[in-house]
Design an enzyme around this catalytic site. Structure first.
Site, PDB file in Angstrom:
ATOM      1  N   TYR A 244     -33.757  -5.164   1.951  1.00  0.00           N
ATOM      2  CA  TYR A 244     -34.079  -6.361   2.575  1.00  0.00           C
ATOM      3  C   TYR A 244     -33.498  -6.025   4.000  1.00  0.00           C
ATOM      4  O   TYR A 244     -32.639  -5.498   4.296  1.00  0.00           O
ATOM      5  CB  TYR A 244     -32.934  -7.415   2.049  1.00  0.00           C
ATOM      6  CG  TYR A 244     -33.353  -7.514   0.520  1.00  0.00           C
ATOM      7  CD1 TYR A 244     -34.581  -8.240   0.099  1.00  0.00           C
ATOM      8  CD2 TYR A 244     -32.535  -7.209  -0.530  1.00  0.00           C
ATOM      9  CE1 TYR A 244     -34.855  -8.402  -1.338  1.00  0.00           C
ATOM     10  CE2 TYR A 244     -32.477  -7.474  -1.742  1.00  0.00           C
ATOM     11  CZ  TYR A 244     -33.715  -7.946  -2.272  1.00  0.00           C
ATOM     12  OH  TYR A 244     -33.794  -8.315  -3.596  1.00  0.00           O
TER      13      TYR A 244
ATOM     14  N   ARG B 183     -29.863  -7.055   5.007  1.00  0.00           N
ATOM     15  CA  ARG B 183     -28.589  -6.541   4.141  1.00  0.00           C
ATOM     16  C   ARG B 183     -29.065  -4.892   3.643  1.00  0.00           C
ATOM     17  O   ARG B 183     -30.098  -4.845   3.496  1.00  0.00           O
ATOM     18  CB  ARG B 183     -28.107  -7.385   3.450  1.00  0.00           C
ATOM     19  CG  ARG B 183     -29.184  -7.670   2.444  1.00  0.00           C
ATOM     20  CD  ARG B 183     -29.022  -9.057   1.795  1.00  0.00           C
ATOM     21  NE  ARG B 183     -29.536  -9.557   0.651  1.00  0.00           N
ATOM     22  CZ  ARG B 183     -30.664 -10.223   0.764  1.00  0.00           C
ATOM     23  NH1 ARG B 183     -31.523 -10.244   1.992  1.00  0.00           N
ATOM     24  NH2 ARG B 183     -31.255 -10.431  -0.373  1.00  0.00           N
TER      25      ARG B 183
ATOM     26  N   CYS C 153     -20.921   1.253 -18.545  1.00  0.00           N
ATOM     27  CA  CYS C 153     -21.408   0.063 -19.427  1.00  0.00           C
ATOM     28  C   CYS C 153     -22.880   0.957 -20.021  1.00  0.00           C
ATOM     29  O   CYS C 153     -23.483   1.540 -19.216  1.00  0.00           O
ATOM     30  CB  CYS C 153     -21.984  -1.133 -18.418  1.00  0.00           C
ATOM     31  SG  CYS C 153     -20.588  -1.774 -17.370  1.00  0.00           S
TER      32      CYS C 153
ATOM     33  N   ASP D  83     -32.171  -5.092 -16.902  1.00  0.00           N
ATOM     34  CA  ASP D  83     -33.252  -3.904 -16.061  1.00  0.00           C
ATOM     35  C   ASP D  83     -33.849  -2.925 -17.197  1.00  0.00           C
ATOM     36  O   ASP D  83     -33.093  -2.924 -18.302  1.00  0.00           O
ATOM     37  CB  ASP D  83     -32.510  -3.476 -15.022  1.00  0.00           C
ATOM     38  CG  ASP D  83     -32.131  -4.214 -13.735  1.00  0.00           C
ATOM     39  OD1 ASP D  83     -33.095  -5.106 -13.552  1.00  0.00           O
ATOM     40  OD2 ASP D  83     -31.093  -4.176 -13.166  1.00  0.00           O
TER      41      ASP D  83
ATOM     42  N   LYS E 185     -35.238  -8.783  -5.812  1.00  0.00           N
ATOM     43  CA  LYS E 185     -34.856  -9.859  -6.843  1.00  0.00           C
ATOM     44  C   LYS E 185     -35.453 -10.972  -6.596  1.00  0.00           C
ATOM     45  O   LYS E 185     -35.716 -11.532  -5.648  1.00  0.00           O
ATOM     46  CB  LYS E 185     -33.252 -10.074  -6.963  1.00  0.00           C
ATOM     47  CG  LYS E 185     -32.570  -9.067  -7.238  1.00  0.00           C
ATOM     48  CD  LYS E 185     -30.988  -9.340  -7.100  1.00  0.00           C
ATOM     49  CE  LYS E 185     -30.109  -8.049  -7.204  1.00  0.00           C
ATOM     50  NZ  LYS E 185     -30.339  -7.177  -6.104  1.00  0.00           N
TER      51      LYS E 185
HETATM   52  C1  LIG Z   1     -29.325  -6.921  -5.161  1.00  0.00           C
HETATM   53  C2  LIG Z   1     -29.711  -6.154  -3.928  1.00  0.00           C
HETATM   54  C3  LIG Z   1     -28.963  -6.783  -2.701  1.00  0.00           C
HETATM   55  C4  LIG Z   1     -28.086  -8.005  -2.655  1.00  0.00           C
HETATM   56  O1  LIG Z   1     -29.196  -9.021  -2.936  1.00  0.00           O
HETATM   57  P1  LIG Z   1     -28.441 -10.582  -2.661  1.00  0.00           P
HETATM   58  O2  LIG Z   1     -29.819 -11.464  -3.262  1.00  0.00           O
HETATM   59  O3  LIG Z   1     -28.059 -10.733  -1.164  1.00  0.00           O
HETATM   60  O4  LIG Z   1     -27.295 -10.702  -3.511  1.00  0.00           O
HETATM   61  C5  LIG Z   1     -29.224  -6.029  -1.471  1.00  0.00           C
HETATM   62  N1  LIG Z   1     -30.149  -5.009  -1.456  1.00  0.00           N
HETATM   63  C6  LIG Z   1     -30.345  -4.368  -2.732  1.00  0.00           C
HETATM   64  C7  LIG Z   1     -31.141  -2.947  -2.581  1.00  0.00           C
HETATM   65  C8  LIG Z   1     -30.242  -4.808  -3.928  1.00  0.00           C
HETATM   66  O5  LIG Z   1     -30.770  -4.337  -5.061  1.00  0.00           O
HETATM   67  S1  SF4 Z   2     -23.192  -1.732 -14.630  1.00  0.00           S
HETATM   68 FE1  SF4 Z   2     -23.352   0.482 -13.946  1.00  0.00          FE
HETATM   69  S2  SF4 Z   2     -22.283   0.474 -11.837  1.00  0.00           S
HETATM   70 FE2  SF4 Z   2     -21.582  -1.343 -12.848  1.00  0.00          FE
HETATM   71  S3  SF4 Z   2     -19.627  -1.169 -13.365  1.00  0.00           S
HETATM   72 FE3  SF4 Z   2     -20.962  -0.841 -15.210  1.00  0.00          FE
HETATM   73  S4  SF4 Z   2     -21.681   1.388 -15.167  1.00  0.00           S
HETATM   74 FE4  SF4 Z   2     -20.464   0.762 -13.237  1.00  0.00          FE
END
Ligand SMILES: *Cc1c(COP(=O)(O)O)cnc(C)c1O
Ligand code: SF4
Length: 356
Positions: free
Chosen positions: A94, A97, A110, A274, A318
């Site tokens: 994005y 960010r 996890c 996912d 997202k």
């Molecule tokens: C999830 C994610 C974010 C953060 O997304 P927000 O909607 O701002 O929480 C930023 N960069 C990447 C690559 C992501 O996967």
């Molecule tokens: S989801 Fe993946 S990155 Fe997040 S705490 Fe669990 S193992 Fe670590």
């Protein structure tokens, strides 16, 4: 730390000894551990109800043979991190960010992790030179307003290293927000030390987003760790992954979100699981997620409503996927709105008649 209070990581070879896995499953665990990282903490092990074969805590962390089955739609990089990674440790999908991943190690692994192909493996830490290159990437791009420090789990780093990251980012003029994504307060709460809390002190806004999936994860120690952060004035949010057999139940989600809000943590995202390899047994359909979200809407405070999101496979970002209450009414040029009881109501179109 006093003697005897050392952190105990429970690895694949300890699962039988700790009673989390029956002795007959040693070979199964070994095969999963050859593919994906396996670890949990003593705090998490203590939360497991050993009498329950479908315990929602155990099933998030204890490997099973189901993980060895990959379905055709599953992918090694389900959300396309790789495609958007211009330099090691940075994901820039994005405009405003970026993700910064200083480590790919976690205190627990996890079983449904979307980065399971990379977490806990060799080369899991960015070295000093790579971290400097990642900082340069951020410094050189004024459009970057927010850095999301994630991983792996950044709270696994020594407080001194976290402080270095925060101080460096705090000095980048165009940044407004530094955000940490972590599971540490829930799964390894004693790591939330005074030194860690101090490391997060900055001029800029520092947000912390914790990952929690089941109300039983929010045990007294986790709540205490969260309280250390909120008491320091740090805004806290949470993310939850919708998981079959763990939290695909309105009452469980309700208890989780109520407990989080009562701890001063605002539920931010409910993630549709996912398409990570070997995780089909955890996924629900989107229709199930929508049904759960809809039932929460009517009966729980708005503070307790996270946004239900899907990270589109392939790196397209997202998007919110909650059911939409409003549809255009073709005949009138207005809208049809459905209330919480499923009853439809007409709503007028734009007064100028130019809408749509
Ligand atoms: C999830 C994610 C974010 C953060 O997304 P927000 O909607 O701002 O929480 C930023 N960069 C990447 C690559 C992501 O996967
Ligand atoms: S989801 Fe993946 S990155 Fe997040 S705490 Fe669990 S193992 Fe670590």
């Amino acid at each position: 730390m006093p003697e005897g209070a050392r952190r105990v990581a429970i690895g694949p070879d300890d699962l039988v000894a700790t009673g989390l896995v029956e002795p007959g499953r040693t070979e199964e665990i070994r095969r999963v551990a050859a593919e994906y990282a396996v670890a949990l903490t003593q705090d998490v092990a203590d939360l497991v109800d050993r009498a329950d074969p479908a315990d929602p805590i155990a099933s998030q962390f204890v490997p099973t043979a189901a993980e060895l089955i990959t379905t055709p739609e599953e992918r090694p990089d389900p959300i396309g991190d790789e495609r958007w990674s211009p330099v090691p440790g940075i994901v820039h999908r994005y405009l405003d960010r970026v993700l910064l991943k200083p480590t790919l190690l976690c205190p627990v692994y996890c079983r449904f992790c979307f980065r399971r192909e990379v977490v806990g493996k060799k080369g899991a830490m960015l070295d000093h030179a790579a971290l400097e290159r990642a900082f340069d990437y951020i410094r050189q791009r004024p459009q970057i307003w927010e850095v999301i420090v994630t991983g792996g789990d950044p709270f696994l780093l020594a407080p001194r290293r976290i402080a270095d990251i925060v101080r460096t980012l705090d000095q980048v003029p165009h940044l407004g927000v530094i955000r940490f994504h972590t599971r540490v307060p829930v799964v390894d709460p004693r790591l939330v030390s005074c030194a860690l809390v101090q490391a997060l002190a900055a001029e800029k806004a520092v947000y912390v987003v914790i990952h929690a999936n089941h109300p039983r994860e929010l045990a007294p120690k986790a709540r205490e760790a969260v309280f250390k952060l909120t008491r320091a004035g740090i805004p806290l949010l949470s993310q939850t992954v919708l998981l079959r057999g763990v939290n695909d139940d309105a009452a469980v989600l309700e208890a989780l979100f109520r407990r989080l809000v009562a701890m001063r943590v605002k539920p931010y995202y409910l993630h549709h699981a996912d398409l990570a390899r070997g995780t089909a047994h955890f996924r629900t359909g989107i229709a199930t997620g929508q049904r759960l979200v809809r039932s929460l809407r009517g009966r729980v405070s708005g503070l307790c409503q996270p946004t239900y999101v899907l990270d589109i496979p392939g790196g397209y970002g997202k998007v919110p996927i909650a059911p939409c209450a409003v549809t255009p009414d073709g005949s009138s040029g207005g809208w049809i709105v459905e209330d919480g009881a499923g009853v439809q109501h007409a709503y007028p179109g734009d007064p100028g008649g130019k809408e749509g």
